[in-house]
Write a protein that holds these residues in place. Structure first.
Motif, PDB file in Angstrom:
ATOM      1  N   LEU A   1      -6.822  70.526  -1.433  1.00  0.00           N
ATOM      2  CA  LEU A   1      -7.164  69.264  -2.093  1.00  0.00           C
ATOM      3  C   LEU A   1      -8.669  69.117  -2.259  1.00  0.00           C
ATOM      4  N   SER A   2      -9.404  69.637  -1.283  1.00  0.00           N
ATOM      5  CA  SER A   2     -10.869  69.517  -1.345  1.00  0.00           C
ATOM      6  C   SER A   2     -11.503  70.610  -2.191  1.00  0.00           C
ATOM      7  N   GLY A   3     -10.669  71.507  -2.731  1.00  0.00           N
ATOM      8  CA  GLY A   3     -11.173  72.560  -3.603  1.00  0.00           C
ATOM      9  C   GLY A   3     -11.547  73.843  -2.885  1.00  0.00           C
ATOM     10  N   SER A   4     -11.290  73.934  -1.584  1.00  0.00           N
ATOM     11  CA  SER A   4     -11.637  75.134  -0.820  1.00  0.00           C
ATOM     12  C   SER A   4     -10.637  76.249  -1.095  1.00  0.00           C
TER      13      SER A   4
ATOM     14  N   GLN B   1     -12.351  58.520   1.947  1.00  0.00           N
ATOM     15  CA  GLN B   1     -13.168  59.626   1.458  1.00  0.00           C
ATOM     16  C   GLN B   1     -13.002  59.739  -0.048  1.00  0.00           C
ATOM     17  N   PRO B   2     -13.911  60.440  -0.719  1.00  0.00           N
ATOM     18  CA  PRO B   2     -13.782  60.561  -2.178  1.00  0.00           C
ATOM     19  C   PRO B   2     -12.442  61.158  -2.581  1.00  0.00           C
ATOM     20  N   ALA B   3     -11.809  60.549  -3.572  1.00  0.00           N
ATOM     21  CA  ALA B   3     -10.543  61.070  -4.082  1.00  0.00           C
ATOM     22  C   ALA B   3     -10.785  62.425  -4.751  1.00  0.00           C
ATOM     23  N   PRO B   4      -9.833  63.347  -4.659  1.00  0.00           N
ATOM     24  CA  PRO B   4     -10.029  64.680  -5.253  1.00  0.00           C
ATOM     25  C   PRO B   4     -10.118  64.615  -6.778  1.00  0.00           C
ATOM     26  N   ARG B   5     -11.082  65.297  -7.330  1.00  0.00           N
ATOM     27  CA  ARG B   5     -11.274  65.286  -8.782  1.00  0.00           C
ATOM     28  C   ARG B   5     -10.099  65.936  -9.505  1.00  0.00           C
ATOM     29  N   SER B   6      -9.351  66.769  -8.806  1.00  0.00           N
ATOM     30  CA  SER B   6      -8.204  67.416  -9.442  1.00  0.00           C
ATOM     31  C   SER B   6      -7.115  66.419  -9.815  1.00  0.00           C
ATOM     32  N   ALA B   7      -7.196  65.186  -9.279  1.00  0.00           N
ATOM     33  CA  ALA B   7      -6.186  64.170  -9.583  1.00  0.00           C
ATOM     34  C   ALA B   7      -6.538  63.352 -10.826  1.00  0.00           C
ATOM     35  N   VAL B   8      -7.673  63.628 -11.444  1.00  0.00           N
ATOM     36  CA  VAL B   8      -8.101  62.870 -12.625  1.00  0.00           C
ATOM     37  C   VAL B   8      -7.383  63.391 -13.873  1.00  0.00           C
ATOM     38  N   GLU B   9      -6.899  62.456 -14.683  1.00  0.00           N
ATOM     39  CA  GLU B   9      -6.316  62.801 -15.974  1.00  0.00           C
ATOM     40  C   GLU B   9      -6.832  61.809 -17.012  1.00  0.00           C
ATOM     41  N   ASP B  10      -7.424  62.329 -18.069  1.00  0.00           N
ATOM     42  CA  ASP B  10      -7.950  61.484 -19.145  1.00  0.00           C
ATOM     43  C   ASP B  10      -8.892  60.413 -18.607  1.00  0.00           C
TER      44      ASP B  10
ATOM     45  N   HIS C   1       5.299  52.947  -6.492  1.00  0.00           N
ATOM     46  CA  HIS C   1       6.073  52.525  -5.316  1.00  0.00           C
ATOM     47  C   HIS C   1       5.185  52.227  -4.108  1.00  0.00           C
ATOM     48  N   CYS C   2       4.362  53.189  -3.693  1.00  0.00           N
ATOM     49  CA  CYS C   2       3.604  53.030  -2.447  1.00  0.00           C
ATOM     50  C   CYS C   2       2.119  52.778  -2.650  1.00  0.00           C
ATOM     51  N   GLY C   3       1.624  52.916  -3.877  1.00  0.00           N
ATOM     52  CA  GLY C   3       0.202  52.708  -4.123  1.00  0.00           C
ATOM     53  C   GLY C   3      -0.663  53.891  -3.761  1.00  0.00           C
ATOM     54  N   GLY C   4      -0.035  55.014  -3.408  1.00  0.00           N
ATOM     55  CA  GLY C   4      -0.801  56.217  -3.110  1.00  0.00           C
ATOM     56  C   GLY C   4      -1.285  56.897  -4.382  1.00  0.00           C
ATOM     57  N   LEU C   5      -2.104  57.913  -4.196  1.00  0.00           N
ATOM     58  CA  LEU C   5      -2.681  58.624  -5.333  1.00  0.00           C
ATOM     59  C   LEU C   5      -1.686  59.646  -5.881  1.00  0.00           C
ATOM     60  N   LEU C   6      -1.523  59.661  -7.217  1.00  0.00           N
ATOM     61  CA  LEU C   6      -0.716  60.698  -7.842  1.00  0.00           C
ATOM     62  C   LEU C   6      -1.558  61.969  -7.938  1.00  0.00           C
ATOM     63  N   LEU C   7      -0.998  63.077  -7.466  1.00  0.00           N
ATOM     64  CA  LEU C   7      -1.723  64.340  -7.417  1.00  0.00           C
ATOM     65  C   LEU C   7      -1.129  65.334  -8.404  1.00  0.00           C
ATOM     66  N   ARG C   8      -1.981  66.188  -8.911  1.00  0.00           N
ATOM     67  CA  ARG C   8      -1.537  67.211  -9.859  1.00  0.00           C
ATOM     68  C   ARG C   8      -0.756  68.290  -9.118  1.00  0.00           C
ATOM     69  N   ASP C   9       0.393  68.673  -9.668  1.00  0.00           N
ATOM     70  CA  ASP C   9       1.131  69.800  -9.128  1.00  0.00           C
ATOM     71  C   ASP C   9       1.686  70.622 -10.279  1.00  0.00           C
ATOM     72  N   ARG C  10       2.541  71.576  -9.971  1.00  0.00           N
ATOM     73  CA  ARG C  10       3.020  72.520 -11.004  1.00  0.00           C
ATOM     74  C   ARG C  10       3.821  71.826 -12.097  1.00  0.00           C
ATOM     75  N   ASP C  11       4.358  70.633 -11.811  1.00  0.00           N
ATOM     76  CA  ASP C  11       5.176  69.923 -12.794  1.00  0.00           C
ATOM     77  C   ASP C  11       4.471  68.729 -13.431  1.00  0.00           C
ATOM     78  N   GLY C  12       3.181  68.607 -13.185  1.00  0.00           N
ATOM     79  CA  GLY C  12       2.432  67.483 -13.743  1.00  0.00           C
ATOM     80  C   GLY C  12       1.736  66.703 -12.655  1.00  0.00           C
ATOM     81  N   PHE C  13       2.128  65.419 -12.473  1.00  0.00           N
ATOM     82  CA  PHE C  13       1.551  64.580 -11.432  1.00  0.00           C
ATOM     83  C   PHE C  13       2.675  63.939 -10.622  1.00  0.00           C
ATOM     84  N   ALA C  14       2.471  63.859  -9.316  1.00  0.00           N
ATOM     85  CA  ALA C  14       3.474  63.253  -8.436  1.00  0.00           C
ATOM     86  C   ALA C  14       2.795  62.666  -7.216  1.00  0.00           C
TER      87      ALA C  14
END
Length: 362
Positions: free
Chosen positions: A26-29, A174-183, A191-204
């Motif tokens: 998530l942190s890009g490492s 902490q800073p949200a991961p830049r990989s979660a940015v879209e447009d 549902h829970c207010g958490g961050l949607l993260l990019r995965d192989r099927d889009g965002f979840a």
């Protein structure tokens, strides 16, 4: 593999290592050797057990990932039922740690609550200064606001209840991961207010129980978006959601409900018909493992917070995932005096019946 303790160490080490690698991603490492110490130990344990039973041993990290994506019951290691339940759960799904993986990642720590040093600091400071209202406000914030902007955090730390914890609040996010940015936006789970993260099927959502919930609020990536650090997301915010849900449901019935009395002796404290009830909400994927952990545990009754009846309550969707969830839990649980276990909807029905009985007898 026959030694249960060995199985516990193996699953715990692998799970913690997989969670560490997930966080690093998530942190890009980049994933490279040496791997997290817990994962290295788990890999050595796994290979040794495979050799001992005549199974070709893993050859590297990719083999571990391949296994982690498979149900635990298919690993060929004869895991104890109390540890893996039906064996149908995997440690990783869609490249994210599953609930069972997170439960095992915390298994060898003292308590999931203290998984994060931040919560230890909050707990100690609030006890030292005798400010339970600050403890409650801080913990409730982490559950209800997984994602904030830097400006919102600045405003929050000036609130009276949170002011004593302002330095800790600054470190909790902490800073949200830049990989979660879209447009140009971060998107929150509806549902829970958490961050949607990019995965192989889009965002979840990182919380796989929110599957299909869709997108909620959008936050511009230009606004310094922050999210909770990993331990707080997994062991405070996520399991805290059903606690808040139950509190709100009970309040809607006219009950005066206290959250986390005596600095989290248990989760909910309230009175029904002049009898005090204590509730611990437990949100675990594996009912066998949970039942074993709570086998002889008595819900505390500290001074000024004693109770007449105590309950372990489980979210209803756990029974949707595993139909015999309650039976499986009770098969490993030894009920203490005046304590019962119920699914949440059954518990709410019980409360309603007691309230009705009290009105009829008034």
């Amino acid at each position: 593999m026959t030694d249960k303790l060995d199985q516990i160490h193996l699953l715990s080490n692998l799970a913690r290592g997989l969670v560490s690698i997930y966080d690093a991603g998530l942190s890009g490492s980049q994933i490279r050797s040496p791997y997290p110490a817990s994962l290295e130990r788990g890999m050595h344990q796994l290979a040794a057990h495979q050799i001992s039973i005549g199974v070709p041993p893993i050859a590297g990290l990719q083999d571990v990932f391949n296994l982690a994506r498979q149900p635990l019951g298919t690993w060929g290691l004869e895991f104890d039922e109390t540890l893996i339940g039906t064996g149908s759960d995997a440690l990783i799904v869609r490249d994210k740690p599953t609930d069972i993986c997170l439960e095992w990642a915390s298994e060898e720590d003292a308590e999931a609550l203290f998984q994060s040093e931040i919560m230890r600091e909050v707990f100690d400071l609030c006890i030292e200064q005798n400010i339970p209202e600050s403890y409650i406000a801080f913990r409730k914030l982490l559950i209800q606001r997984q994602v904030l902007t830097a400006l919102e955090r600045q405003r929050l730390k000036r609130q009276p209840e949170l002011k004593p914890l302002r330095d800790i609040l600054m470190r909790a996010y902490q800073p949200a991961p830049r990989s979660a940015v879209e447009d140009g936006n971060y998107w929150l789970c509806a549902h829970c207010g958490g961050l949607l993260l990019r995965d192989r099927d889009g965002f979840a959502c990182e919380n796989m129980r929110c599957a299909g919930s869709g997108r909620g609020e959008a936050l511009s990536a230009d606004n310094d978006v922050l999210w909770l650090e990993g331990g707080l997301r997994r062991y405070i915010s996520r399991p805290g959601l059903p606690e808040i849900t139950l509190q709100e449901e009970l309040k809607s019935l006219g009950l005066n409900v206290t959250l986390w009395p005596a600095f989290d002796a248990y989760d909910l404290h309230f009175a029904v018909n002049d009898k005090v009830w204590a509730v611990d909400v437990k949100d675990w994927s594996n009912p066998y493992l949970l039942g074993s952990k709570l086998a002889k545990k008595v819900i505390p009754a500290p001074q000024n917070w004693v109770w007449d009846r105590a309950f372990y309550v489980f979210p209803d969707d756990r029974a949707s995932e595993q139909r015999d969830y309650l039976r499986a839990f009770k098969s490993r649980w030894q009920a203490p005096s005046r304590t019962i276990a119920l699914m949440m909807s059954d518990f709410i029905d019980l409360v309603k019946r007691e309230i009705k009985k009290g009105r009829q007898n008034a």
